[in-house]
Design an enzyme around this catalytic site. Structure first.
Site, PDB file in Angstrom:
ATOM      1  CD  GLU A 103      28.132  53.416 -12.283  1.00 35.58           C
ATOM      2  OE1 GLU A 103      27.604  54.433 -12.597  1.00 35.58           O
ATOM      3  OE2 GLU A 103      29.481  53.288 -12.786  1.00 35.58           O
ATOM      4  CB  CYS A 129      35.528  45.056  10.449  1.00 36.05           C
ATOM      5  SG  CYS A 129      35.885  43.611   9.772  1.00 36.05           S
TER       6      CYS A 129
END
Length: 341
Positions: A103, A129
């Site tokens: 964060e 991916c």
């Protein structure tokens, strides 16, 4: 019959796609040299990265560069090629697996550096991916719904942290051949960045049309490849077999509907290895001459790899060419997105 998720696009076009190559070259021969004592102790043969996997080198960012610098550079290049000003961007989607912290999002760093407007929504999307292709689909859906006019999807990967921690771990006393092979996939990773601008077809008739997207999941295989910034452990054989099975199921359900087995100019596969590429081409009966490869020089750049390879081939594409983006990510999830160039 098990349902496959299918989306069709009528109003979304690609306006630009650009890549940034990380500047520092790391050859597979260099990694082999650093692991020479491990190979000797475990009786494994050096040269697997080049001879079997087909990766001769990969890239890393310079010491004074952050991976977010690559995302910003790719974003600027894509906006310039698309003729779009930063103030016109309504949505920024960052799909990078690499991150400094949990964060805030990585997207806010890129948003700030690009000088995007306060009204530009921004967030991270990660899905192993497959993230960049998911970002394209989210942007396309929001354009189709009339929520936004212009979207920027970016991805930048930094392979160095996990690669270096893997090298240190594998160089320790007591490492077995099984240990080495379970972490071998980390040695195939590379760094690099890519960005894509998407917009409304009615505003940009010169754009390259998104035609359709198809997705399918095999979430029972979520433990076959597990990684973080320090470690990446993979069941290489199990992942290849499960990936081929999932890709075949998706292909069988969609290729005839969309005509993907004929009249496709280029198939842009996720760039994993020569073994994976050969296996996919054989299983799906794809002409390997129509499959561009970036992994020999750049390695596996994770979610950036499909669009990164596309960005390197845009000069060879002609208007009207049908292009298929084909991604697969640990979990397992697979997607195909067709673009009419």
């Amino acid at each position: 019959m098990t349902r496959t998720s299918t989306h069709r696009y009528d109003r979304t076009v690609i306006l630009g796609v650009e890549r940034v190559e990380a500047p520092v070259v790391v050859t597979s021969a260099e990694l082999d040299e650093r692991l020479s004592e491990v190979y000797r102790r475990t009786r494994l043969r050096p040269g697997l990265l080049e001879g079997l996997v087909g990766i001769h080198e990969r890239r890393r960012w310079a010491d004074d560069e952050a991976f977010t610098d690559g995302a910003v550079a790719a974003g600027k290049a894509a906006l310039a090629s698309a003729g779009v000003a930063p103030a016109q961007v309504d949505l920024l989607v960052n799909t990078s697996l690499s991150r400094r912290w949990l964060e805030p999002s990585t997207a806010v760093v890129i948003h700030d550096a690009l000088g995007l407007s306060p009204g530009c929504q921004n967030f991270d999307v990660t899905n192993a991916c497959l993230g960049f292709m998911n970002g394209m689909e989210i942007a396309g859906a929001m354009i189709e719904a009339g929520m936004i006019d212009v979207a920027l999807v970016v991805d930048s990967e930094d392979s160095q942290p996990v690669q270096e921690s893997t090298m240190r771990r594998l160089s320790a006393e007591g490492v077995t051949s099984r240990d080495l092979m379970s972490e071998f996939a980390a040695l195939t990773l590379g760094s690099g960045a890519v960005a894509m601008v998407l917009g409304r077809a009615d505003h940009h008739p010169e754009g390259h049309a998104l035609v359709a997207g198809v997705s399918r999941a095999a979430a029972q295989h979520h433990a076959l490849c597990v990684g973080d910034n320090d470690t990446m452990k993979t069941d290489l054989k199990g992942l290849l077999e499960a990936g081929l099975e999932l890709s075949t199921e998706l292909w069988d359900g969609a290729s005839s509907e969309f005509g993907w087995d004929t009249d496709i100019s280029r198939y842009f596969l996720h760039q994993i290895s020569q073994v994976h590429t050969d296996a996919i081409c054989e299983r799906l009966k794809i002409d390997p001459e129509r499959v561009p490869r970036s992994f020999p020089r750049f390695g596996n750049i994770g979610p950036a790899s499909v669009a990164f390879t596309l960005a390197g081939e845009t000069g060879s594409l002609d208007p009207g060419d049908r292009v298929l983006l084909m991604g697969i990510g640990s979990g397992l999830n697979a997607s195909c997105v067709e673009v009419r160039w």
